[in-house]
Scaffold this motif. Structure first.
Motif, PDB file in Angstrom:
ATOM      1  N   LYS A  34      -6.425   3.698  -9.877  1.00  0.00           N
ATOM      2  CA  LYS A  34      -6.443   2.329 -10.374  1.00  0.00           C
ATOM      3  C   LYS A  34      -5.341   1.538  -9.690  1.00  0.00           C
ATOM      4  CE  LYS A  34      -7.883  -0.962 -13.130  1.00  0.00           C
ATOM      5  NZ  LYS A  34      -9.235  -1.552 -12.987  1.00  0.00           N
ATOM      6  N   VAL A  35      -5.714   0.428  -9.069  1.00  0.00           N
ATOM      7  CA  VAL A  35      -4.723  -0.369  -8.343  1.00  0.00           C
ATOM      8  C   VAL A  35      -4.719  -1.797  -8.886  1.00  0.00           C
ATOM      9  CG1 VAL A  35      -4.943   1.026  -6.257  1.00  0.00           C
ATOM     10  CG2 VAL A  35      -6.387  -0.998  -6.536  1.00  0.00           C
ATOM     11  N   ASP A  36      -3.622  -2.494  -8.645  1.00  0.00           N
ATOM     12  CA  ASP A  36      -3.481  -3.861  -9.149  1.00  0.00           C
ATOM     13  C   ASP A  36      -3.560  -4.887  -8.024  1.00  0.00           C
ATOM     14  OD1 ASP A  36      -1.157  -3.298  -7.869  1.00  0.00           O
ATOM     15  OD2 ASP A  36       0.187  -3.913  -9.504  1.00  0.00           O
ATOM     16  N   TYR A  37      -4.297  -4.544  -6.940  1.00  0.00           N
ATOM     17  CA  TYR A  37      -4.461  -5.454  -5.813  1.00  0.00           C
ATOM     18  C   TYR A  37      -5.903  -5.394  -5.338  1.00  0.00           C
ATOM     19  CZ  TYR A  37      -3.660  -0.934  -3.539  1.00  0.00           C
ATOM     20  OH  TYR A  37      -3.723   0.397  -3.178  1.00  0.00           O
ATOM     21  N   ASN A  38      -6.349  -6.436  -4.639  1.00  0.00           N
ATOM     22  CA  ASN A  38      -7.728  -6.456  -4.142  1.00  0.00           C
ATOM     23  C   ASN A  38      -7.823  -6.894  -2.677  1.00  0.00           C
ATOM     24  OD1 ASN A  38      -7.327  -9.262  -4.336  1.00  0.00           O
ATOM     25  ND2 ASN A  38      -8.397  -9.387  -6.314  1.00  0.00           N
ATOM     26  N   PHE A  39      -6.678  -7.122  -2.045  1.00  0.00           N
ATOM     27  CA  PHE A  39      -6.653  -7.494  -0.628  1.00  0.00           C
ATOM     28  C   PHE A  39      -5.543  -6.689   0.027  1.00  0.00           C
ATOM     29  CE2 PHE A  39      -5.268  -9.948   3.034  1.00  0.00           C
ATOM     30  CZ  PHE A  39      -6.449 -10.409   3.593  1.00  0.00           C
ATOM     31  N   VAL A  40      -5.908  -5.882   1.025  1.00  0.00           N
ATOM     32  CA  VAL A  40      -4.925  -4.997   1.652  1.00  0.00           C
ATOM     33  C   VAL A  40      -4.715  -5.417   3.095  1.00  0.00           C
ATOM     34  CG1 VAL A  40      -4.274  -2.624   2.159  1.00  0.00           C
ATOM     35  CG2 VAL A  40      -5.731  -3.112   0.181  1.00  0.00           C
ATOM     36  N   GLU A  41      -3.480  -5.761   3.406  1.00  0.00           N
ATOM     37  CA  GLU A  41      -3.078  -6.097   4.770  1.00  0.00           C
ATOM     38  C   GLU A  41      -2.245  -4.942   5.313  1.00  0.00           C
ATOM     39  OE1 GLU A  41       0.508  -8.540   6.756  1.00  0.00           O
ATOM     40  OE2 GLU A  41      -0.619  -9.678   5.258  1.00  0.00           O
ATOM     41  N   GLY A  42      -2.749  -4.280   6.349  1.00  0.00           N
ATOM     42  CA  GLY A  42      -2.026  -3.156   6.932  1.00  0.00           C
ATOM     43  C   GLY A  42      -1.561  -3.456   8.346  1.00  0.00           C
ATOM     44  N   MET A  43      -0.328  -3.090   8.644  1.00  0.00           N
ATOM     45  CA  MET A  43       0.215  -3.218   9.996  1.00  0.00           C
ATOM     46  C   MET A  43       0.947  -1.931  10.357  1.00  0.00           C
ATOM     47  SD  MET A  43       1.522  -7.113  10.556  1.00  0.00           S
ATOM     48  CE  MET A  43       0.335  -8.442  10.729  1.00  0.00           C
ATOM     49  N   GLY A  44       0.668  -1.412  11.557  1.00  0.00           N
ATOM     50  CA  GLY A  44       1.209  -0.121  11.957  1.00  0.00           C
ATOM     51  C   GLY A  44       2.699  -0.122  12.190  1.00  0.00           C
ATOM     52  N   CYS A  45       3.278  -1.253  12.550  1.00  0.00           N
ATOM     53  CA  CYS A  45       4.717  -1.334  12.834  1.00  0.00           C
ATOM     54  C   CYS A  45       5.470  -1.880  11.638  1.00  0.00           C
ATOM     55  CB  CYS A  45       4.967  -2.214  14.052  1.00  0.00           C
ATOM     56  SG  CYS A  45       4.315  -1.529  15.593  1.00  0.00           S
ATOM     57  N   GLU A  96      15.787 -10.499  13.304  1.00  0.00           N
ATOM     58  CA  GLU A  96      16.011 -11.732  14.053  1.00  0.00           C
ATOM     59  C   GLU A  96      14.681 -12.358  14.453  1.00  0.00           C
ATOM     60  OE1 GLU A  96      18.082 -13.259  18.256  1.00  0.00           O
ATOM     61  OE2 GLU A  96      18.362 -11.174  17.578  1.00  0.00           O
ATOM     62  N   ALA A  97      13.762 -11.516  14.925  1.00  0.00           N
ATOM     63  CA  ALA A  97      12.445 -12.008  15.352  1.00  0.00           C
ATOM     64  C   ALA A  97      11.684 -12.617  14.177  1.00  0.00           C
ATOM     65  CB  ALA A  97      11.638 -10.865  15.964  1.00  0.00           C
ATOM     66  N   THR A  98      11.795 -12.011  12.997  1.00  0.00           N
ATOM     67  CA  THR A  98      11.105 -12.527  11.815  1.00  0.00           C
ATOM     68  C   THR A  98      11.612 -13.920  11.453  1.00  0.00           C
ATOM     69  OG1 THR A  98      10.807 -10.276  10.961  1.00  0.00           O
ATOM     70  CG2 THR A  98      10.554 -12.084   9.392  1.00  0.00           C
ATOM     71  N   ASN A  99      12.915 -14.086  11.468  1.00  0.00           N
ATOM     72  CA  ASN A  99      13.496 -15.394  11.128  1.00  0.00           C
ATOM     73  C   ASN A  99      13.063 -16.475  12.113  1.00  0.00           C
ATOM     74  OD1 ASN A  99      14.859 -14.322   8.914  1.00  0.00           O
ATOM     75  ND2 ASN A  99      16.698 -13.849  10.102  1.00  0.00           N
ATOM     76  N   GLY A 145       2.884  -9.735   5.945  1.00  0.00           N
ATOM     77  CA  GLY A 145       2.597 -10.721   4.909  1.00  0.00           C
ATOM     78  C   GLY A 145       1.965 -11.989   5.418  1.00  0.00           C
ATOM     79  N   GLY A 146       1.972 -12.193   6.727  1.00  0.00           N
ATOM     80  CA  GLY A 146       1.430 -13.419   7.294  1.00  0.00           C
ATOM     81  C   GLY A 146      -0.057 -13.576   7.072  1.00  0.00           C
ATOM     82  N   VAL A 147      -0.806 -12.498   7.266  1.00  0.00           N
ATOM     83  CA  VAL A 147      -2.261 -12.554   7.077  1.00  0.00           C
ATOM     84  C   VAL A 147      -2.578 -12.844   5.612  1.00  0.00           C
ATOM     85  CG1 VAL A 147      -4.432 -11.298   7.287  1.00  0.00           C
ATOM     86  CG2 VAL A 147      -2.630 -10.942   8.978  1.00  0.00           C
ATOM     87  N   SER A 148      -1.910 -12.143   4.708  1.00  0.00           N
ATOM     88  CA  SER A 148      -2.149 -12.330   3.273  1.00  0.00           C
ATOM     89  C   SER A 148      -1.872 -13.765   2.848  1.00  0.00           C
ATOM     90  CB  SER A 148      -1.259 -11.379   2.463  1.00  0.00           C
ATOM     91  OG  SER A 148      -1.546 -10.038   2.758  1.00  0.00           O
ATOM     92  N   PHE A 149      -0.740 -14.302   3.303  1.00  0.00           N
ATOM     93  CA  PHE A 149      -0.381 -15.678   2.964  1.00  0.00           C
ATOM     94  C   PHE A 149      -1.444 -16.650   3.467  1.00  0.00           C
ATOM     95  CE2 PHE A 149       1.413 -19.694   4.418  1.00  0.00           C
ATOM     96  CZ  PHE A 149       2.001 -20.183   3.255  1.00  0.00           C
ATOM     97  N   LYS A 169       0.775  -5.842   0.843  1.00  0.00           N
ATOM     98  CA  LYS A 169       1.192  -5.950   2.244  1.00  0.00           C
ATOM     99  C   LYS A 169       1.926  -4.680   2.632  1.00  0.00           C
ATOM    100  CE  LYS A 169       3.146  -9.655   0.627  1.00  0.00           C
ATOM    101  NZ  LYS A 169       2.326 -10.001  -0.549  1.00  0.00           N
ATOM    102  N   ILE A 170       1.322  -3.879   3.505  1.00  0.00           N
ATOM    103  CA  ILE A 170       1.918  -2.599   3.889  1.00  0.00           C
ATOM    104  C   ILE A 170       2.187  -2.591   5.387  1.00  0.00           C
ATOM    105  CG2 ILE A 170       1.128  -1.094   2.033  1.00  0.00           C
ATOM    106  CD1 ILE A 170      -1.373  -0.526   3.591  1.00  0.00           C
ATOM    107  N   HIS A 171       3.299  -1.997   5.752  1.00  0.00           N
ATOM    108  CA  HIS A 171       3.668  -1.945   7.166  1.00  0.00           C
ATOM    109  C   HIS A 171       4.353  -0.624   7.460  1.00  0.00           C
ATOM    110  CE1 HIS A 171       7.884  -3.436   6.120  1.00  0.00           C
ATOM    111  NE2 HIS A 171       7.192  -3.660   5.028  1.00  0.00           N
ATOM    112  N   GLY A 172       4.102  -0.125   8.664  1.00  0.00           N
ATOM    113  CA  GLY A 172       4.533   1.223   9.015  1.00  0.00           C
ATOM    114  C   GLY A 172       3.407   2.192   8.716  1.00  0.00           C
TER     115      GLY A 172
END
Length: 465
Positions: free
Chosen positions: A387-398, A414-417, A343-347, A368-371
């Motif tokens: 049909k999708v309701d988004y126009n910006f896709v942020e993908g992260m493999g982990c 813990e790392a996220t916090n 979500g960091g890139v999207s924000f 925001k997709i991860h994994g």
């Protein structure tokens, strides 16, 4: 007949112990020829109760710990000479070490099913076979193999001579997800001090270059997403996401601008500003080792270390960041530091888009997709023209983003916090407020932020060649 396999168990810890011993001996000048390597191999065998028949396995792990390819059943010969004359670590990143697979029960094999891509990349023969054309080098298999049959090369030993060479300046470029990885209260300033003790000239936050790419992507969203049917796939950050789209969804790849990652941008900008330097990227990501070796990116980053490897290096050389005085510098914005989590890139991009066009009719709606599994599901959805309701896709493999990478030191939550707290600690809120960024752009001939998308030296540095 059941064969004893206890000596192979928990090999992830033993692997780091082997790496530690290699580092200590090479750093102190006690690893100078094949005789010294053989002595090390014998010491490892005795320490962990390996058998004589395991010596090829041990020697290959020593080679991989030095950044070299395994040779299988070959005696040590010119390994030290190669290291002393090497200024890079070659592909492949993930290697198979012969030996332990013959003891492994296929049904309970620890590497079975660990491939994130779920594409039958690993076939069962006498152990797994890595299909390099499909492997995304996510590192999940090597991280999950308890017996040490699958392993990623470590790139520190070829770097040691450079760190000790007073005529060579080596910069450490750190990923945003480093927050908290070396102690909950260890600051970025303390990490800078620790890295300088290791021999680095200085430490630079990759989040600074994430700030630059955020502005570039914001302008691209404005220019490319003009109708309800338009969408944009971010190319920033994650090589697993980038390669998944490039290799398997060529039509969707057209929606991914040819920007480099913040890691590559850091190397390019630093080498543009400071001549004849080396740049080392430090992150939790195995795939970054492969990204740095792609033909169109090779040479931008010289070596890649993971958090787990750096932790072992500090321990081996008696460097404790928590006990050091911090050399603090706010280089990146709150937004740029958030790139280390989902979500960091999207924000960050949305913040700039809203600032550039507050009355924009087509609002940025991010997904925001991860994994890898979730990334694949979304790409299938888009490729099927659903049909999708988004126009910006942020993908992260982990899962969780970079904070959930395979070579982290602390749990993802813990790392996220801690990463969020480190971001909030920055005195710089958005990329537009980052005077460090503006100073760099001016040194490269950019006077207005809008010129970042024009044809100039900065845009060349941000573009895949």
């Amino acid at each position: 007949m059941v064969r004893n396999i206890d000596r192979f168990k928990d090999f992830q810890e033993k692997r780091m112990a082997i790496f530690s011993e290699v580092v200590k001996r090479y750093w102190n000048g006690n690893l100078e020829d094949s005789k010294d390597l053989n002595s090390l191999a014998r010491d490892i065998r005795e320490k962990y109760d390996f058998l004589e028949e395991d010596m090829p396995f041990i020697k290959d792990h020593i080679r991989v710990a030095m950044g070299l390819n395994p040779k299988t059943n070959y005696e040590f010969s010119d390994e030290i000479e190669i290291i002393k004359n090497s200024r890079e670590v070659a592909k492949p990143i993930i290697s198979k070490i012969e030996g332990p697979c013959e003891y492994c029960d296929e049904e309970s094999c620890t590497c079975k099913g660990t491939c994130k891509y779920e594409a039958h990349i690993y076939r069962r023969s006498k152990g797994p076979v890595i299909e390099e054309g499909k492997c995304l080098t996510c590192g999940e298999c090597s991280n999950g193999c308890d017996f040490g049959a699958l392993v990623d090369k470590i790139e520190f030993v070829p770097l040691i001579d450079l760190l000790k060479d007073k005529n060579t300046k080596v910069y450490a470029s750190i990923a945003p997800s480093i927050a908290g990885q070396f102690g909950k209260n260890v600051t970025l300033g303390q990490m800078r001090t620790a890295l300088k003790l290791l021999g680095f000239e200085d430490m630079v936050e990759v989040a600074l270059f994430a700030d630059i790419l955020t502005i570039k992507e914001a302008f691209e969203v404005i220019n490319l997403v003009k109708t309800e049917d338009d969408f944009y796939l971010t190319s920033c950050c994650c090589p697993v996401w980038f390669n998944m789209v490039k290799k398997n969804y060529p039509k969707l790849f057209e929606h991914m601008p040819p920007s480099v990652s913040p890691m590559i941008a850091s190397g390019r900008f630093l080498k543009e500003l400071y001549k004849d330097i080396k740049v080392v990227f430090i992150s939790p990501c195995t795939a970054k080792k492969a990204e740095a070796k792609e033909p169109d990116l090779k040479g931008d980053i010289d070596f890649v270390l993971t958090f787990r490897e750096l932790k072992e290096i500090f321990k081996t050389l008696n460097i404790d960041p928590e006990k050091l005085k911090g050399d603090d510098k706010d280089q990146a914005s709150f937004a740029g530091r958030l790139y280390g989590r989902t979500g960091g890139v999207s924000f960050s991009v949305k913040t700039i888009v809203n600032r550039l066009e507050p009355r924009r009719l087509i609002k940025l709606k991010s997904k925001k997709i991860h994994g890898v599994k979730a990334c694949k599901e979304t790409l299938e959805e888009l490729s099927n023209n659903e049909k999708v309701d988004y126009n910006f896709v942020e993908g992260m493999g982990c899962v969780g983003g970079c904070v959930g990478g395979p070579r982290t030191n602390i749990p993802m939550n813990e790392a996220t916090n801690i990463l969020n707290e480190t971001g909030e600690d920055s005195l710089i809120m958005t990329p537009f407020d980052n005077m460090n960024l503006m100073k760099i752009l001016k040194e490269l001939g950019i006077e207005r932020i809008e010129d970042i998308v024009e044809e100039n030296r900065v845009s060349q540095l941000l573009k895949r060649q």
